[in-house]
Design an enzyme around this catalytic site. Structure first.
Site, PDB file in Angstrom:
ATOM      1  N   ARG A  85      16.356  16.468  -5.180  1.00 50.88           N
ATOM      2  CA  ARG A  85      16.973  16.004  -6.306  1.00 50.88           C
ATOM      3  C   ARG A  85      17.136  16.611  -7.587  1.00 50.88           C
ATOM      4  O   ARG A  85      15.834  16.842  -8.086  1.00 50.88           O
ATOM      5  CB  ARG A  85      16.540  14.283  -6.406  1.00 50.88           C
ATOM      6  CG  ARG A  85      17.297  13.697  -7.704  1.00 50.88           C
ATOM      7  CD  ARG A  85      17.040  12.172  -7.685  1.00 50.88           C
ATOM      8  NE  ARG A  85      17.455  11.794  -8.870  1.00 50.88           N
ATOM      9  CZ  ARG A  85      16.947  10.995  -9.935  1.00 50.88           C
ATOM     10  NH1 ARG A  85      15.625  10.917 -10.005  1.00 50.88           N
ATOM     11  NH2 ARG A  85      17.498  10.723 -11.051  1.00 50.88           N
ATOM     12  N   HIS A 115      20.352  13.083 -16.603  1.00 47.82           N
ATOM     13  CA  HIS A 115      19.182  12.814 -16.822  1.00 47.82           C
ATOM     14  C   HIS A 115      18.660  13.095 -18.313  1.00 47.82           C
ATOM     15  O   HIS A 115      17.906  13.909 -18.470  1.00 47.82           O
ATOM     16  CB  HIS A 115      18.241  13.361 -15.803  1.00 47.82           C
ATOM     17  CG  HIS A 115      16.843  13.187 -15.333  1.00 47.82           C
ATOM     18  ND1 HIS A 115      16.450  12.615 -14.208  1.00 47.82           N
ATOM     19  CD2 HIS A 115      15.957  12.463 -15.997  1.00 47.82           C
ATOM     20  CE1 HIS A 115      15.424  12.073 -14.085  1.00 47.82           C
ATOM     21  NE2 HIS A 115      14.913  12.009 -15.279  1.00 47.82           N
ATOM     22  N   GLU A 171      18.327   6.087 -14.634  1.00 47.93           N
ATOM     23  CA  GLU A 171      17.503   5.032 -15.278  1.00 47.93           C
ATOM     24  C   GLU A 171      18.140   4.677 -16.902  1.00 47.93           C
ATOM     25  O   GLU A 171      17.527   4.874 -17.870  1.00 47.93           O
ATOM     26  CB  GLU A 171      16.096   5.503 -15.780  1.00 47.93           C
ATOM     27  CG  GLU A 171      15.265   5.788 -14.477  1.00 47.93           C
ATOM     28  CD  GLU A 171      13.945   6.209 -14.692  1.00 47.93           C
ATOM     29  OE1 GLU A 171      13.457   6.102 -15.796  1.00 47.93           O
ATOM     30  OE2 GLU A 171      13.116   5.902 -13.656  1.00 47.93           O
ATOM     31  N   ASN A 220      14.306   4.271  -8.540  1.00 42.41           N
ATOM     32  CA  ASN A 220      12.985   5.155  -9.009  1.00 42.41           C
ATOM     33  C   ASN A 220      11.763   3.895  -9.248  1.00 42.41           C
ATOM     34  O   ASN A 220      11.901   2.828  -9.676  1.00 42.41           O
ATOM     35  CB  ASN A 220      13.380   5.560 -10.426  1.00 42.41           C
ATOM     36  CG  ASN A 220      14.204   6.819 -10.372  1.00 42.41           C
ATOM     37  OD1 ASN A 220      14.606   7.164  -9.307  1.00 42.41           O
ATOM     38  ND2 ASN A 220      14.550   7.318 -11.682  1.00 42.41           N
ATOM     39  N   TYR A 274       7.871   2.968  -9.528  1.00 45.53           N
ATOM     40  CA  TYR A 274       6.525   3.457  -9.719  1.00 45.53           C
ATOM     41  C   TYR A 274       5.524   2.144  -9.765  1.00 45.53           C
ATOM     42  O   TYR A 274       4.443   2.396  -9.324  1.00 45.53           O
ATOM     43  CB  TYR A 274       6.527   4.032 -11.080  1.00 45.53           C
ATOM     44  CG  TYR A 274       7.138   5.379 -11.151  1.00 45.53           C
ATOM     45  CD1 TYR A 274       6.339   6.561 -10.687  1.00 45.53           C
ATOM     46  CD2 TYR A 274       8.663   5.552 -11.436  1.00 45.53           C
ATOM     47  CE1 TYR A 274       7.171   7.829 -10.824  1.00 45.53           C
ATOM     48  CE2 TYR A 274       9.323   6.746 -11.592  1.00 45.53           C
ATOM     49  CZ  TYR A 274       8.468   7.888 -11.305  1.00 45.53           C
ATOM     50  OH  TYR A 274       9.166   9.280 -11.269  1.00 45.53           O
ATOM     51  N   GLU A 310      12.634   8.426  -6.981  1.00 42.22           N
ATOM     52  CA  GLU A 310      11.700   8.991  -7.608  1.00 42.22           C
ATOM     53  C   GLU A 310      10.306   7.836  -7.356  1.00 42.22           C
ATOM     54  O   GLU A 310      10.327   6.827  -7.005  1.00 42.22           O
ATOM     55  CB  GLU A 310      11.579   8.831  -9.237  1.00 42.22           C
ATOM     56  CG  GLU A 310      12.574   9.949  -9.750  1.00 42.22           C
ATOM     57  CD  GLU A 310      12.609   9.917 -11.187  1.00 42.22           C
ATOM     58  OE1 GLU A 310      11.553   9.240 -11.956  1.00 42.22           O
ATOM     59  OE2 GLU A 310      13.548  10.397 -11.630  1.00 42.22           O
TER      60      GLU A 310
HETATM   61  C1  FCB Z   1      11.029   8.569 -14.778  1.00 44.26           C
HETATM   62  C2  FCB Z   1      11.862   9.683 -15.325  1.00 44.26           C
HETATM   63  C3  FCB Z   1      11.416  11.131 -14.856  1.00 44.26           C
HETATM   64  C4  FCB Z   1      10.040  11.178 -15.316  1.00 44.26           C
HETATM   65  C5  FCB Z   1       9.001  10.131 -14.430  1.00 44.26           C
HETATM   66  C6  FCB Z   1       7.706  10.157 -14.683  1.00 44.26           C
HETATM   67  O1  FCB Z   1      11.058   7.227 -15.583  1.00 44.26           O
HETATM   68  O2  FCB Z   1      13.285   9.633 -14.664  1.00 44.26           O
HETATM   69  O3  FCB Z   1      11.977  11.787 -15.908  1.00 44.26           O
HETATM   70  O4  FCB Z   1       9.662  11.046 -16.632  1.00 44.26           O
HETATM   71  O5  FCB Z   1       9.537   8.926 -15.075  1.00 44.26           O
END
Ligand code: FCB
Length: 449
Positions: free
Chosen positions: A77, A121, A166, A292, A294, A355
């Site tokens: 990506r 982005h 995002e 994304n 995390y 992500e």
């Molecule tokens: C996300 C972003 C990416 C990077 C990661 C750690 O929020 O999309 O660019 O900064 O976090």
């Protein structure tokens, strides 16, 4: 030990973004971006660094694609830098900029790697920022026109397309808290312009479909679970509202073509710039969602912080939870929760995890980087992805963030996210232990845990 296995056609990839890796900020006719301007302003970036050179991927992309092949990646990506294509943001096309992404695409395809392209982005052309940027309603049309140019050039070769990375993060950090480019600080203004962000996404989808009929089009949303800090009714309500402001406000327009009622009600005195026809224009069905994922956030009631104007003044952490040195909670179950929630609330669409990853304190010692913490992180999160798939979520691929260490926005080069180590002096790349682990996982279709 249990074996965690994935389907044979699972799209194993990694992700990057243009500003974070490309460098070559003034080359081949590229225009200035808001991130060029922001990083060149003293005091904005933790270590005073910029993306002027970054990983120099613009010149080293062939070497990078060869490394991707060595890791056995099936997908990659990347994002396109808008001012490389349209130096003034609109109007005249810079062919050399398009040529770069065309060469990159060809190298990926030759290496058997499927590209997943993100149009935005965060590196907005500064020329558009000078005309109001995301605060200007025309941004949706500008974005649609830009999307059409890229789709016309690459739509014959790229199948997987995404629009804005995002939306809530670049909106909030760029226009409300000022931590990201362009550095504006106005929470109310941010809420108003969020409608233009949603419109732009929709115009982008329509433009891609128009130019590339075979394209599969998706969004890229960060979708953290937002938990109440305690069981009290007030905290629960705060969590629901925060989830509405941060997640549902973007997910529902993109996925369901409408705004969440409770948040519209909350905003009723704000004079949101929603015009006749906007809701129809926003309703653009998607082929897949990019998520994304995390971590999670905590919300709580605080009578001293106004909910709307102060939504970003809260501390979204909870004392006692386990945080990485980057400040994000280690909570593998969050990825399961978000994926299940996606299916239950927003439909049965295909999902790519676009992500997921961790910043670690990697050290290059005798030519090796032993990033066991990254391997442990991925093993724990992927087990939760597998569990969501077993429970019916159609996850089609996983893109680890990030292919290589890179410029981490306001944090500069102080945190490393790659499975490939980058020496920022020599720009030499070294596969970390996690890259070998990932290769093994891809080759064998799973791992033991
Ligand atoms: C996300 C972003 C990416 C990077 C990661 C750690 O929020 O999309 O660019 O900064 O976090």
């Amino acid at each position: 030990m249990t074996r965690i296995s994935f389907p044979d056609d699972f799209l194993w990839g990694t992700a990057t973004s243009s500003y974070q890796i490309e460098g070559a900020w003034q080359e081949d006719g590229k225009g200035e971006s808001i991130w060029d301007r922001f990083t060149h302003t003293p005091g904005k970036i933790k270590d005073g660094s910029t993306g002027d050179v970054a990983c120099d991927h613009y010149h080293r992309y062939r070497e990078d694609v060869a490394l991707m092949k060595e890791v056995g990646l099936r997908g990659y990506r990347f994002s396109v830098c808008w001012p490389r294509i349209l130096p003034a943001g609109k109007g005249e096309v810079n062919q050399k900029g398009l040529d770069f992404y065309s060469r990159l695409t060809d190298s990926l395809l030759e290496a058997g790697i499927e590209p997943l392209l993100t149009l935005y982005h965060w590196d907005l052309p500064q020329a558009l920022e000078d005309q109001g940027g995301w605060t200007n309603r025309d941004i949706a049309r500008w974005f649609g026109d830009y999307a059409a140019v890229v789709a016309r050039a690459l739509g014959d070769r790229i199948k997987l397309w995404t629009t804005l990375n995002e939306p809530q993060i670049f909106g909030m950090l760029g226009y409300a808290t000022g931590q990201h480019a362009p550095g504006a600080m106005d929470q109310l203004q941010y809420i108003l312009l969020s409608h233009y962000i949603n419109l732009a996404h929709a115009d982008g989808v329509a433009a891609i479909r128009n130019e590339a009929s075979a394209a599969k089009v998706g969004c890229v949303l960060q979708l953290p679970p937002i938990h109440p800090r305690s069981d009290s009714d007030e905290d629960r309500r705060a969590a629901r509202v925060m989830d509405g402001l941060m997640n549902r406000w973007y997910a529902e327009p993109a996925l369901l073509g409408r705004y969440p009622e409770d948040i519209l009600e909350l905003f009723k005195d704000l004079d949101l710039p929603i015009l006749d026809g906007d809701l129809e224009r926003m309703n653009q069905p998607l082929d897949f969602a990019g998520l994304n994922l995390y971590s999670r956030l905590f919300a709580y009631h605080d009578p001293n912080i106004p909910l709307i104007e102060g939504m970003l003044d809260f501390d979204y952490r909870r004392p006692g939870a386990e945080y990485t040195h980057f400040g994000w909670e280690l909570y593998p179950k969050s990825i399961y929760e978000s994926l299940m929630r996606f299916k239950n609330e927003w439909g049965d669409t295909d999902v790519y995890v676009t992500e997921n990853g961790i910043a670690a304190e990697d050290q290059l010692v005798d030519g090796k980087v032993n990033d066991q913490d990254r391997i442990d992180f991925l093993a724990a999160y992927l087990a939760e992805v597998r569990r969501a798939m077993d429970d019916g979520v159609k996850v089609k691929g996983f893109f680890q963030w990030s292919f290589m260490d890179n410029f981490e926005w306001a944090e500069g080069y102080t945190s490393r996210w790659g499975i490939v180590y980058v020496d920022y002096e020599s720009l030499e790349r070294t596969l970390k232990a996690s890259a070998h682990w990932y290769r093994n996982l891809i080759e064998s279709g799973g791992y033991d845990r």
